[in-house]
Design an enzyme around this catalytic site. Structure first.
Site, PDB file in Angstrom:
ATOM      1  N   GLU A 166      76.976 -13.674  35.870  1.00 50.70           N
ATOM      2  CA  GLU A 166      77.497 -12.652  36.793  1.00 50.70           C
ATOM      3  C   GLU A 166      77.115 -13.037  38.227  1.00 50.70           C
ATOM      4  OE1 GLU A 166      77.017  -8.538  35.678  1.00 50.70           O
ATOM      5  OE2 GLU A 166      76.798  -7.922  37.767  1.00 50.70           O
ATOM      6  N   SER A 184      71.598  -8.272  37.107  1.00 49.23           N
ATOM      7  CA  SER A 184      71.929  -8.844  35.799  1.00 49.23           C
ATOM      8  C   SER A 184      72.439 -10.262  35.999  1.00 49.23           C
ATOM      9  CB  SER A 184      73.029  -8.028  35.116  1.00 49.23           C
ATOM     10  OG  SER A 184      72.563  -6.734  34.887  1.00 49.23           O
ATOM     11  N   ARG A 212      83.680  -6.373  36.893  1.00 53.19           N
ATOM     12  CA  ARG A 212      83.133  -7.319  37.881  1.00 53.19           C
ATOM     13  C   ARG A 212      84.213  -8.220  38.483  1.00 53.19           C
ATOM     14  NH1 ARG A 212      80.628  -3.840  36.999  1.00 53.19           N
ATOM     15  NH2 ARG A 212      78.571  -3.683  36.069  1.00 53.19           N
TER      16      ARG A 212
HETATM   17  C1  LIG Z   1      67.873  -5.293  41.489  1.00 58.53           C
HETATM   18  C2  LIG Z   1      69.374  -5.411  41.425  1.00 58.53           C
HETATM   19  C3  LIG Z   1      70.099  -4.494  40.682  1.00 58.53           C
HETATM   20  C4  LIG Z   1      71.496  -4.594  40.603  1.00 58.53           C
HETATM   21  N1  LIG Z   1      72.173  -3.679  39.865  1.00 58.53           N
HETATM   22  C5  LIG Z   1      73.516  -3.777  39.777  1.00 58.53           C
HETATM   23  C6  LIG Z   1      74.256  -2.830  38.997  1.00 58.53           C
HETATM   24  O1  LIG Z   1      73.714  -1.902  38.421  1.00 58.53           O
HETATM   25  N2  LIG Z   1      75.600  -2.981  38.925  1.00 58.53           N
HETATM   26  C7  LIG Z   1      76.259  -3.997  39.569  1.00 58.53           C
HETATM   27  O2  LIG Z   1      77.486  -4.074  39.470  1.00 58.53           O
HETATM   28  N3  LIG Z   1      75.576  -4.896  40.318  1.00 58.53           N
HETATM   29  C8  LIG Z   1      74.241  -4.813  40.433  1.00 58.53           C
HETATM   30  N4  LIG Z   1      73.552  -5.726  41.185  1.00 58.53           N
HETATM   31  C9  LIG Z   1      74.287  -6.838  41.838  1.00 58.53           C
HETATM   32  C10 LIG Z   1      74.759  -6.543  43.270  1.00 58.53           C
HETATM   33  O3  LIG Z   1      73.910  -5.613  43.907  1.00 58.53           O
HETATM   34  C11 LIG Z   1      76.192  -6.023  43.308  1.00 58.53           C
HETATM   35  O4  LIG Z   1      77.099  -6.945  42.748  1.00 58.53           O
HETATM   36  C12 LIG Z   1      76.627  -5.725  44.749  1.00 58.53           C
HETATM   37  O5  LIG Z   1      77.825  -5.033  44.721  1.00 58.53           O
HETATM   38  C13 LIG Z   1      76.805  -6.976  45.603  1.00 58.53           C
HETATM   39  O6  LIG Z   1      76.958  -6.556  46.949  1.00 58.53           O
HETATM   40  P1  LIG Z   1      76.447  -7.469  48.147  1.00 58.53           P
HETATM   41  O7  LIG Z   1      76.799  -6.798  49.414  1.00 58.53           O
HETATM   42  O8  LIG Z   1      75.038  -7.824  47.975  1.00 58.53           O
HETATM   43  O9  LIG Z   1      77.370  -8.737  47.934  1.00 58.53           O
HETATM   44  P2  LIG Z   1      76.962 -10.272  48.147  1.00 58.53           P
HETATM   45  O10 LIG Z   1      75.972 -10.664  47.111  1.00 58.53           O
HETATM   46  O11 LIG Z   1      76.603 -10.507  49.559  1.00 58.53           O
HETATM   47  O12 LIG Z   1      78.348 -10.972  47.833  1.00 58.53           O
HETATM   48  C14 LIG Z   1      78.905 -10.907  46.545  1.00 58.53           C
HETATM   49  C15 LIG Z   1      80.335 -11.452  46.627  1.00 58.53           C
HETATM   50  O13 LIG Z   1      81.108 -10.550  47.398  1.00 58.53           O
HETATM   51  C16 LIG Z   1      81.723 -11.232  48.484  1.00 58.53           C
HETATM   52  N5  LIG Z   1      81.718 -10.313  49.623  1.00 58.53           N
HETATM   53  C17 LIG Z   1      80.671  -9.590  50.096  1.00 58.53           C
HETATM   54  N6  LIG Z   1      81.073  -8.829  51.131  1.00 58.53           N
HETATM   55  C18 LIG Z   1      82.395  -9.083  51.318  1.00 58.53           C
HETATM   56  C19 LIG Z   1      83.376  -8.622  52.238  1.00 58.53           C
HETATM   57  N7  LIG Z   1      83.093  -7.729  53.194  1.00 58.53           N
HETATM   58  N8  LIG Z   1      84.636  -9.113  52.132  1.00 58.53           N
HETATM   59  C20 LIG Z   1      84.958 -10.026  51.169  1.00 58.53           C
HETATM   60  N9  LIG Z   1      84.068 -10.501  50.279  1.00 58.53           N
HETATM   61  C21 LIG Z   1      82.800 -10.030  50.352  1.00 58.53           C
HETATM   62  C22 LIG Z   1      80.875 -12.467  48.731  1.00 58.53           C
HETATM   63  O14 LIG Z   1      81.646 -13.513  49.295  1.00 58.53           O
HETATM   64  C23 LIG Z   1      80.416 -12.813  47.326  1.00 58.53           C
HETATM   65  O15 LIG Z   1      81.399 -13.590  46.681  1.00 58.53           O
HETATM   66  C24 LIG Z   1      72.162  -5.642  41.289  1.00 58.53           C
HETATM   67  C25 LIG Z   1      71.421  -6.552  42.055  1.00 58.53           C
HETATM   68  C26 LIG Z   1      70.041  -6.444  42.129  1.00 58.53           C
HETATM   69  C27 LIG Z   1      69.276  -7.415  42.966  1.00 58.53           C
END
Ligand SMILES: Cc1cc2nc3c(=O)[nH]c(=O)nc-3n(C[C@H](O)[C@H](O)[C@H](O)COP(=O)(O)OP(=O)(O)OC[C@H]3O[C@@H](n4cnc5c(N)ncnc54)[C@H](O)[C@@H]3O)c2cc1C
Length: 300
Positions: A295, A225, A175
């Site tokens: 996380e 998580s 992470r």
């Molecule tokens: C139901 C559910 C299940 C999930 N299962 C998992 C799993 O199995 N494994 C896992 O690892 N995660 C899981 N997650 C968490 C999440 O989906 C992941 O961490 C995902 O990768 C986050 O992507 P996002 O686009 O939503 O990022 P965001 O939540 O929008 O941002 C997360 C971080 O990334 C940064 N960021 C986003 N885009 C960029 C960019 N283009 N450039 C620079 N920084 C950026 C943001 O500033 C922030 O700090 C889950 C979430 C949910 C709701």
């Protein structure tokens, strides 16, 4: 007006822009207050110009993807929220690579990989984030992580220049990536995959999705998580052993289906989630001596 220049850039690129809008509906937690400006860029140039203008004019800005790993303040955010999501989300094949705009969802990328009979991303099917967010977090599941499949990415550096970074320089670990806590903005991500069989890929993806549906409270808003996996333990097991399954603060609850998830049972506030996570940390530490680390990322 303070945001005239930002409106001008959005207008120039025909990018969507919203003023004084609640961000809750753009987040998987359905939590977050009204933000001054939310803009949804549709090209790398648009992102670069928005970021450059914010930096030049000292306007606070926030970069998000699909907001599936964040808990955003109920007070909203002052400044400019740049949502790199579906409006900047093309995916193209080059040999065995898939080159994806940062806003492409993992769902779209995985489906594309399956259709193209490219294997490697099966583990990621069902992670609801964007390519940019997934790389930032080094998202992973079921024994796989972004580290295994990312080849390079293009990003905007701190001075506004577009640069390329190879995977070996991304410091990808649990992470964490070279982007964590930095001012770099991921623009596109290249996934290096291997030729496979479409049916087998589909089968694995469906199995992964079934496991998620069976084990995770997908029927409720959450940010996945809540805590990182502590070395040698499972957060969900520690939370359950502390008797916290179903524990509720306001509208936030430790899921009865999966103790590793704090869910929004309806109208949970930012403060409810902060309080419940603090309570969990305190009780788990008292019972097991293990200090859990969030996380989910808190943004206020
Ligand atoms: C139901 C559910 C299940 C999930 N299962 C998992 C799993 O199995 N494994 C896992 O690892 N995660 C899981 N997650 C968490 C999440 O989906 C992941 O961490 C995902 O990768 C986050 O992507 P996002 O686009 O939503 O990022 P965001 O939540 O929008 O941002 C997360 C971080 O990334 C940064 N960021 C986003 N885009 C960029 C960019 N283009 N450039 C620079 N920084 C950026 C943001 O500033 C922030 O700090 C889950 C979430 C949910 C709701």
């Amino acid at each position: 007006m303070k945001y005239d220049s930002i409106s001008g850039i959005a207008g120039k690129y025909s990018a969507k822009i919203l003023y004084d809008e609640s961000i809750a509906e753009y987040t998987s937690f359905r939590i977050g207050g009204r933000c001054d400006v939310i803009v949804m860029p549709n090209s790398a140039e648009c992102i670069a110009e928005l970021v450059s203008e914010c930096r030049k004019s000292r306007i606070r800005y926030y970069i998000f993807g699909k907001c599936t790993n964040v808990l955003i303040s109920g007070e909203g955010l002052r400044g400019v929220v740049i949502l790199i999501d579906g409006d900047y989300s093309s995916v193209r094949r080059d040999g065995n690579d898939l080159i994806c705009d940062a806003g492409a969802s993992l769902a779209k990328i995985c489906n594309e990989a399956r259709k193209e009979s490219l294997s490697g991303l099966e583990f990621a099917y069902g992670i609801p984030g964007s390519a940019g967010g997934a790389l930032y977090m080094n998202a992973g599941a079921y024994g796989g992580e972004m580290k295994d499949v990312v080849s390079w990415c293009d990003y905007l550096d701190e001075s506004g220049e577009v640069k390329r970074m190879n995977a070996e320089d991304m410091m990808l670990s649990y992470r964490h990536s070279a982007f964590t806590g930095s001012d770099k903005v991921i623009l596109s991500v290249c996934f290096r995959l291997t030729p496979g069989d479409e049916n087998k890929i589909a089968e694995l993806m469906n199995e992964t999705m079934k496991k998620r549906r069976d084990k995770q409270p997908l029927e409720y808003p959450s940010a996945g998580s809540t805590f990182k996996r502590p070395d040698g333990y499972f957060a969900a097991k520690l939370i359950e052993d502390s008797g916290l399954k179903g524990y509720t603060v306001g509208g936030a609850q430790v899921s009865e289906k999966h103790s590793g998830f704090v869910i929004n049972k309806g109208n949970a506030s930012f403060d409810d989630v902060i309080k419940i996570t603090e309570d969990i940390k305190e009780k788990v530490f008292a019972d097991s001596g293990v200090m859990l680390e969030r996380e989910i990322l808190i943004v206020e």
